[in-house]
Design an enzyme around this catalytic site. Structure first.
Site, PDB file in Angstrom:
ATOM      1  N   TYR A  53       0.466  -0.638   0.009  1.00 58.99           N
ATOM      2  CA  TYR A  53       0.232   0.915  -0.053  1.00 58.99           C
ATOM      3  C   TYR A  53       1.158   1.818   0.237  1.00 58.99           C
ATOM      4  O   TYR A  53       0.776   2.430  -1.113  1.00 58.99           O
ATOM      5  CB  TYR A  53      -1.026   0.171   1.232  1.00 58.99           C
ATOM      6  CG  TYR A  53      -2.028  -1.253   1.044  1.00 58.99           C
ATOM      7  CD1 TYR A  53      -3.405  -1.830   0.678  1.00 58.99           C
ATOM      8  CD2 TYR A  53      -1.721  -2.259   1.601  1.00 58.99           C
ATOM      9  CE1 TYR A  53      -3.783  -1.737   0.285  1.00 58.99           C
ATOM     10  CE2 TYR A  53      -2.779  -3.379   2.379  1.00 58.99           C
ATOM     11  CZ  TYR A  53      -3.989  -3.447   0.676  1.00 58.99           C
ATOM     12  OH  TYR A  53      -4.309  -4.750   1.319  1.00 58.99           O
ATOM     13  N   PRO A 106     -11.902  -1.269  -1.867  1.00 52.97           N
ATOM     14  CA  PRO A 106     -12.907  -2.123  -2.801  1.00 52.97           C
ATOM     15  C   PRO A 106     -14.276  -1.165  -2.592  1.00 52.97           C
ATOM     16  O   PRO A 106     -14.326  -0.565  -1.509  1.00 52.97           O
ATOM     17  CB  PRO A 106     -12.708  -3.252  -1.501  1.00 52.97           C
ATOM     18  CG  PRO A 106     -11.621  -3.271  -1.430  1.00 52.97           C
ATOM     19  CD  PRO A 106     -11.264  -1.985  -1.020  1.00 52.97           C
ATOM     20  N   HIS A 124      -7.968   0.836   1.897  1.00 52.91           N
ATOM     21  CA  HIS A 124      -7.792  -0.968   2.032  1.00 52.91           C
ATOM     22  C   HIS A 124      -6.394  -0.889   3.455  1.00 52.91           C
ATOM     23  O   HIS A 124      -5.984  -2.248   3.807  1.00 52.91           O
ATOM     24  CB  HIS A 124      -6.848  -1.601   0.972  1.00 52.91           C
ATOM     25  CG  HIS A 124      -7.815  -3.121   0.890  1.00 52.91           C
ATOM     26  ND1 HIS A 124      -7.164  -4.318   2.620  1.00 52.91           N
ATOM     27  CD2 HIS A 124      -7.910  -3.937   0.083  1.00 52.91           C
ATOM     28  CE1 HIS A 124      -8.070  -5.652   1.662  1.00 52.91           C
ATOM     29  NE2 HIS A 124      -8.317  -4.882   0.399  1.00 52.91           N
ATOM     30  N   SER A 181     -10.020 -13.052  -4.472  1.00 50.45           N
ATOM     31  CA  SER A 181     -10.467 -13.115  -3.307  1.00 50.45           C
ATOM     32  C   SER A 181     -12.132 -13.679  -3.538  1.00 50.45           C
ATOM     33  O   SER A 181     -12.665 -12.996  -3.542  1.00 50.45           O
ATOM     34  CB  SER A 181     -10.040 -11.761  -2.483  1.00 50.45           C
ATOM     35  OG  SER A 181     -10.990 -10.391  -3.199  1.00 50.45           O
TER      36      SER A 181
END
Length: 595
Positions: A34, A47, A293, A529
């Site tokens: 990140y 997301p 995230h 995922s």
């Protein structure tokens, strides 16, 4: 990564084994995943989650529902502060091992901060100050308001009092003269560019205070307008229609709203993409979440919102009653922006719109069967779906690619995820056998689709027994890799640690990590995922590489919800084509195994 074990119901009483290197390993991972990434957060990292649409008859319904959500957020915060968050334990594979709960404490009041070279995180103090002021920032039509939910001089607001504050925002924002500065658009820019813009904003003291209010807010609440129908699904529409709709919008349209807001003409300026949790409520009943995230995996976010949502569903009568209006109105955040930043708004609008136009996104419900049938085949639903994803890719391209599936490593201190690599030799041999005679590597141009379909020869030189045996071998291998990862024996996190440690010790990267094979292994053309929800909800995101696919899935008892993404700028990928290949793959897997 240090092992974790202990007893009790909270974080107290936990025992940790290891040294200070545990924290160091976590930051290796955090920076790699990140903080060092320079591309924009929406689509590429954040997301979006869609919950079942509501039915709003009046603006009061919107305000009441928003207030119930925020009231639930405050109740959860009180539980965190009191140390009453139950300790979770592993439900399978060495059951009852305690799981690290650290990420659950990072959801509220946190924010990502841009940096020119590397981002950082603002994380709230773990001190329990029951008399501190707590607030949220509400954004409506690009106007921002600070709504205090708990104040030291009057305590916590009731849901009705919060509703009155939301009503004020809903009535005030549309009536303000002039066009507000879409400061939120800047958070959708590449990270280094946004960092420099943020430095310009901070030159003004009022802007500094606004940034502080946003970053320290418990959450950001975005009150949106509906997206146009051009964000609906394109191409393949599946065997059955989507279940949830809001007006003329389908589930693909609703997912676009949560992931990026629809662009500068819609709601992308009505966001603060750095904020860990952005609750999004649209006037037509669409609602959900966009989350940053870096602080947490999806499980913590999903559990929190589903708990609040279920409480609202179980106690609908609490929505009744008129809001109380005796409180002073919320403070509107006014920004001071000069000509350089005004120019940046124009540039950011063009940049954001271009990225959104490139997103090829598709929500697909496979409704022929779900995890009930898969379990009857004595296969883990996650393993089964991962193999379906491999088969779907092979049917389109005739080969497999490096595949990322997140595996929770919460059995370890600071554990987040490692990578389950589904593209195994066993999966390849099974996919090859399943596609005998189908003419894999089919071109994706839409005008050639019908021609290629008609030219396929559909027969198999293998018996069903042999195909089942190959499937069982692929299942065994996928299961083995999955178990190794969740028990801390994956390969990607240790390799990352070795890579970073070699740089620190020698000053240069070891030759292993310069090898072409290593670089290929780190380019995940299929990023996946499982996002399991107890409600009929789903979460989606964009691909992690320009030539790749993103695919999340929610296996339910009688159906599987997929969110497939790609980029239109890549001629070799198509979200709807991949969804169609998934349907075909799941169908032939059922035919292979059902008896």
């Amino acid at each position: 990564m240090a092992a974790l074990a202990g007893t009790g119901t909270g974080t107290e009483g936990l025992f940790f084994w290891g040294t200070g290197t545990t924290g160091l390993a976590y930051y290796y991972w955090l920076n790699e995943m990140y903080m060092d990434i320079r591309i924009p957060l929406p689509i590429n990292s954040n997301p979006g989650m869609v919950f079942p649409p509501r039915r709003f008859k009046t603006v009061h319904d919107v305000a009441h529902f928003a207030a119930r959500l925020l009231d639930g957020i405050m109740s959860h915060k009180e539980m965190l502060d009191s140390g009453e968050l139950p300790l979770e334990r592993a439900a399978s594979r060495e059951k009852n091992q305690p799981l690290c709960m650290a990420q659950y404490y990072r959801l509220l009041g946190s924010c990502r901060r841009p940096g020119v070279d590397q981002d950082s995180q603002y994380l709230p103090s773990r001190e329990r100050l029951n008399d501190e002021d707590r607030h949220v920032v509400v954004i409506c039509r690009n106007q921002m308001y600070c709504v205090v939910l708990q104040a030291s001089d009057r305590g916590k607001l009731s849901a009705s009092e919060i509703a009155s504050q939301i009503l004020y925002v809903l009535s005030d924002a549309p009536c303000l003269p002039g066009k507000p500065a879409p400061v939120g658009l800047l958070t959708a820019e590449p990270r280094s560019r946004w960092a420099r813009d943020r430095e310009m904003l901070q030159l003004d003291e009022r802007n500094q205070r606004n940034l502080e209010l946003i970053e320290t807010a418990q959450v950001v609440l975005c009150l949106d307008e509906p997206l146009a129908g051009n964000f609906n699904a394109r191409g393949f529409t599946g065997a059955t229609p989507t279940v949830h709709r809001a007006g003329d919008r389908d589930e693909t349209n609703m997912a676009h709203e949560m992931i990026h807001g629809g662009g500068s003409e819609y709601n992308s300026g009505n966001r603060w993409f750095d904020k860990t949790m952005q609750l999004i409520i649209c006037t037509d009943g669409t609602w959900g979440l966009c989350y940053e995230h870096s602080c947490s995996e999806g499980i913590a976010v999903v559990q929190l919102l589903e708990k609040i949502y279920k409480n609202i569903e179980e106690h609908p009568d609490e929505d009744n009653g008129l809001p109380q209006h005796h409180l002073p109105p919320p403070e509107r955040l006014e920004w001071h922006v000069g000509q350089p930043l005004q120019l940046r708004f124009t540039q950011a609008s063009q940049s954001v719109d271009k990225c959104i136009d490139d997103l090829d996104f598709y929500v697909y419900r496979y409704q022929s069967y779900g995890k009930s049938f898969i379990k009857s085949c004595q296969v883990s639903p996650d393993v089964y779906i991962q193999l379906a994803l491999q088969l779907a890719y092979y049917k389109l391209y005739g080969h497999l690619v490096a595949t990322y599936e997140s595996a929770s490593t919460r059995r370890f201190l600071h554990g987040r995820v490692d990578c389950i690599r589904a593209a195994s030799t066993e999966a390849l041999e099974w996919a090859k056998a399943m596609c005998q005679g189908e003419g894999a590597n089919v071109p994706l141009e839409s005008d050639r689709e019908d021609e290629e379909e008609s030219r396929k020869v559909k027969f198999s030189i293998y018996s069903k027994d042999h195909l089942r045996e190959l499937f069982r071998c692929a299942v065994a291998r996928q299961t083995e890799v999955m178990v190794k990862n969740i028990l801390g024996n994956g390969i990607d996190i240790p390799l990352l640690g070795l890579r970073e440690a070699s740089v620190e010790v020698t000053g240069e990267m070891h030759e292993l990590f310069k090898d072409e094979a290593y670089n290929i292994s780190q380019c995940f053309l299929l990023s996946t995922s499982q996002v399991a929800c107890s409600t009929d909800s789903f979460m989606g995101y964009g691909p992690v590489t320009p030539r790749g696919y993103g695919c999340s899935y929610n296996p339910q008892p009688e159906q599987i919800v997929f969110c497939v993404s790609a980029f239109y700028s890549c001629e070799d990928t198509s979200a709807s084509r991949y969804a169609k290949s998934l349907q075909d793959s799941l169908d032939i897997m059922r035919d292979l195994l059902q008896n």
